[in-house]
Design an enzyme around this catalytic site. Structure first.
Site, PDB file in Angstrom:
ATOM      1  N   ASP A 294       0.708  -1.206   0.100  1.00 39.94           N
ATOM      2  CA  ASP A 294      -0.050  -0.108  -0.091  1.00 39.94           C
ATOM      3  C   ASP A 294       0.896   1.357  -0.069  1.00 39.94           C
ATOM      4  OD1 ASP A 294      -2.535   1.484   0.581  1.00 39.94           O
ATOM      5  OD2 ASP A 294      -1.785   1.994   2.353  1.00 39.94           O
TER       6      ASP A 294
ATOM      7  N   GLU B  58       1.580  -0.396  -5.003  1.00 37.03           N
ATOM      8  CA  GLU B  58       0.753   0.572  -5.273  1.00 37.03           C
ATOM      9  C   GLU B  58       1.616   1.913  -5.485  1.00 37.03           C
ATOM     10  OE1 GLU B  58      -3.214   2.591  -3.528  1.00 37.03           O
ATOM     11  OE2 GLU B  58      -1.645   2.116  -2.232  1.00 37.03           O
TER      12      GLU B  58
END
Length: 710
Positions: free
Chosen positions: A343, A379
């Site tokens: 993330d 990401e």
């Protein structure tokens, strides 16, 4: 209670069959108390007797699995210098492998008094209000577990949520719904196998914290991007008793592996659930705040925030890097997971301020013999300056390709853009990845993900509708590149509903015919809706859970057959880039691009922003890779026609050298699922015209002359 000196390594609590060694890193600490809690929450405090290389440690004979514990850290209290040591707070072990209980948002869990946040030291005892670490038994019978090791080019990722997937499933026992055991249930496994996905990517399962602000509004953190325990499976997803989340999670991985499905974890190493200087003191903040967090240089009371969550982990500190690497290795070696999706990964690359491709974190990953061998997905952005880094990660990494998502969404809503942009995305985004020695599998292609609209909502709403989040619809992305097909939200107009069904087939067809690694948002295949909410992070309820009672079975069957079609045809999942040159023994190149008139695209055609239609030829003889036995890989050849105009358009098939005869395989304008047909349709001759309906994909397969060696 007797305590021996023990060892500084490994960090955390380690049971050896006779007793348990405890070790905690803290450079600030002047004294560390180990706190043991019995079943009635009575506390016994024991000073850790030794400190070696900044690690406080001790060994307790006869302390066994199931023992609950925490730490109290004595040291300097100087918030203006970022030093928050406060022994009235029981702190979670950063290396806890299981966590029991939850946090109650009493004033006692904060380091300051709520009425005087800037200057006060809160000495209320937090023990009655916090979760505790648990000593675990590391033994688990893995049997003959083998990781599937699915090659990247054959991977199909399914992003889902442990709780949301099974919470309402009628065929799973009620006591297992929403748990690791529910996802491992034979009904769940059979569903995933029939869908033909090869990897499950779970939203965060590291132990996370419920936000007090959400709970005050009657909401809960559903997604789990609020980590506090990087080695502990989230305890609320366990069907069993205290500490059982570890074997239950391991059994889930083992069961998925037996079905040939990999496990990828969405991990949040960029921040923790302790928030900013006004947040609670749960673990890192009270152990060694300046070591664990990025602080503002000229006012160390405050935190750097590249994540929008209040704090950022300090990737420049060796013990923070060690924690992350130890966590990653633990999940691979002890929990047998197959990869990670990071993330806000750009945050991990920040050395000082700028994003640095060669930061310490990526150096450690590159040289690590364990972590470097699993699937790594970034990401590739954060909210800080220069944080959008699509295409800039090192060669080992694949990336969520946000440009793919945006381009394909724009195509199917009829936005003016150059067809060249779509051509790059459809063929694996060589403009982003080829220059860094990467292959098409560097691109994780997706149309939708947990963050944003579901597929059904993407074709049903022009605007977000996040009122249920309690933030007056201010949260979530405003620019969704969506199109409601004529009416906002639910509709009973047959024409609108038919167009929405077609658009969903268009998006799915584009996704699974594109080069790169497709990622399907779980629930899209059954028409899951969040009623226009594009930020359901706090909706731990029926809005975000799968609604199995209203599953669109026709869309599910279409998706299954589409994924199966991709698996059967390697021309759609090439290992190498297209070359755009003649193939040996063939009159045509490995790929060809055509206008609807059937002529090859010119430079002007590529630059025409108004154009919304094109055809592409994919040569099954031009794959240029070998199979596991070293044999050349070949396939059938295909012609794909895209028409994103709002009007029908005639396509002329290319000249004979590209293919003398063709057969219809798929037409997204046809409600009948052509992929389900076993027999080929009538032959279509080169040069014939085909009327392609508005907002439609048509896929043709080349009919090879009898005796032709493929």
């Amino acid at each position: 209670m007797q305590i021996w000196p023990g060892k500084p390594y490994p960090l955390g609590a380690t049971f050896d069959g006779s007793g348990t060694n405890f070790s905690l890193f803290s450079e600030l600490a002047e004294r560390v108390e180990l706190c043991l809690f019995d079943d009635h929450s009575h506390e016994t405090r024991i000073d850790l007797p030794e400190s070696t290389a900044l690690c406080w440690h001790g060994y307790l004979p006869n302390v066994r699995p199931g023992q609950r514990y925490g730490f109290r850290v004595h040291g300097p209290w100087a918030p203006e210098n970022g030093q928050w040591c406060n022994p009235s707070k029981v702190l979670l072990d950063p290396y806890a492998k299981a966590i029991d209980g939850s946090w109650e948002w009493s004033e006692a869990v904060y380091p300051y008094h709520l009425t005087e946040p800037e200057n006060s030291k809160n000495e209320l005892d937090s023990a009655p209000f916090v979760a505790t670490s648990v000593v675990i038994n590391p033994f688990f019978d893995w049997g003959n577990d083998r990781q599937p090791n699915t090659p990247w080019h054959r991977t199909v990722v399914y992003e889902t949520h442990v709780k949301g997937f099974s919470r309402t499933h009628p065929d799973i026992p009620e006591e297992l719904r929403g748990t690791y055991a529910g996802l491992a249930h034979p009904v769940s496994i059979e569903y995933l196998q029939n869908l033909r996905i090869t990897a499950v990517e779970l939203l965060p399962v590291h132990q996370f914290v419920q936000d007090s602000t959400l709970m005050d509004r009657g909401l809960r953190n559903y997604w789990g991007y609020n980590s506090i325990g990087y080695l502990a499976p989230h305890n609320e997803y366990a069907a069993g008793l205290r500490g059982e989340q570890v074997p239950e999670f391991k059994n889930l991985v083992k069961t998925l592996h037996a079905a040939g499905i990999e496990m990828i974890l969405d991990v949040v190493y960029n921040h923790t659930g302790e928030g900013n200087h006004l947040g609670p003191m749960l673990s890192f903040k009270g152990i060694d705040n300046p070591a664990y967090y990025r602080l503002i240089a000229d006012n160390r009371r405050y935190y750097m925030d590249y994540t929008g969550t209040g704090n950022t982990l300090n990737m420049r500190h060796p013990h923070v890097l060690q924690l992350i690497m130890d966590s990653l290795r633990y999940w691979v070696l002890e929990m047998h997971v197959d990869g990670f999706r990071f993330d806000l990964a750009a945050t991990l690359a920040r050395e000082l301020h700028d994003v640095d491709r060669l930061s310490s974190f990526f150096d450690l990953i590159q040289q690590d013999p364990v972590v470097s061998q699993v699937k790594l997905i970034a990401e590739p952005w954060d909210i800080g300056e220069g944080g959008y880094q699509v295409g800039n990660f090192p060669p080992l990494w694949s990336e969520w390709n946000g440009m793919y998502r945006d381009t394909v969404r724009d195509l199917w809503r009829g936005t003016d853009q150059t067809l060249a942009e779509f051509a790059f995305r459809f063929t694996g985004s060589s403009d982003l990845y080829q220059g860094t020695a990467r292959r098409p599998n560097a691109s994780i292609n997706f149309i939708t993900a947990h963050d944003g609209f579901t597929l059904s909502d993407l074709v049903s709403y022009n605007d977000k509708h996040n009122e249920a989040n309690g933030e007056e619809n201010r949260d979530g992305e405003n620019y969704n590149r969506s199109w409601n097909c004529g009416e906002e939200g639910p509709s009973d107009n047959p024409e609108v509903l038919a167009l929405r069904r077609r658009q969903k087939r268009n998006f799915l067809t584009t996704l699974f015919l594109s080069q790169g690694v497709p990622m399907l948002l779980g629930g899209d295949e059954i028409g899951r809706t969040q009623l226009g909410n594009n930020n359901a992070y706090c909706q731990d309820n029926e809005l975000a859970w799968y609604d199995w009672a209203r599953a669109d079975t026709e869309l599910l069957q279409f998706t299954r057959r589409l994924i199966g079609f991709r698996h059967r045809h390697p021309v759609f999942c090439r290992r190498r880039w297209f070359q755009g040159r003649l193939i040996h023994g063939s009159e045509v190149s490995d790929i060809g691009w055509f206008t609807p008139a059937g002529v090859e695209m010119s430079e002007d055609d590529w630059r025409a922003g108004f154009a919304k239609s094109l055809g592409v030829f994919l040569n099954g003889r031009g794959i240029q890779s070998l199979n596991e036995r070293g044999e050349p890989v070949t396939d059938d050849s295909f012609y794909v026609m895209f028409n994103s105009h709002h009007e029908p358009l005639e396509f002329t098939l290319p000249a004979q050298r590209w293919g003398e005869q063709w057969t219809m395989i798929l037409n997204t304008a046809d409600e009948k699922d052509l992929l389900a047909e076993q027999e080929p349709g009538p032959a279509i001759e080169a040069g014939e015209r085909i009327l392609v309906q508005p907002s439609c994909v048509v896929l043709l397969g080349r009919i090879e002359p009898k005796g032709q060696n493929q």
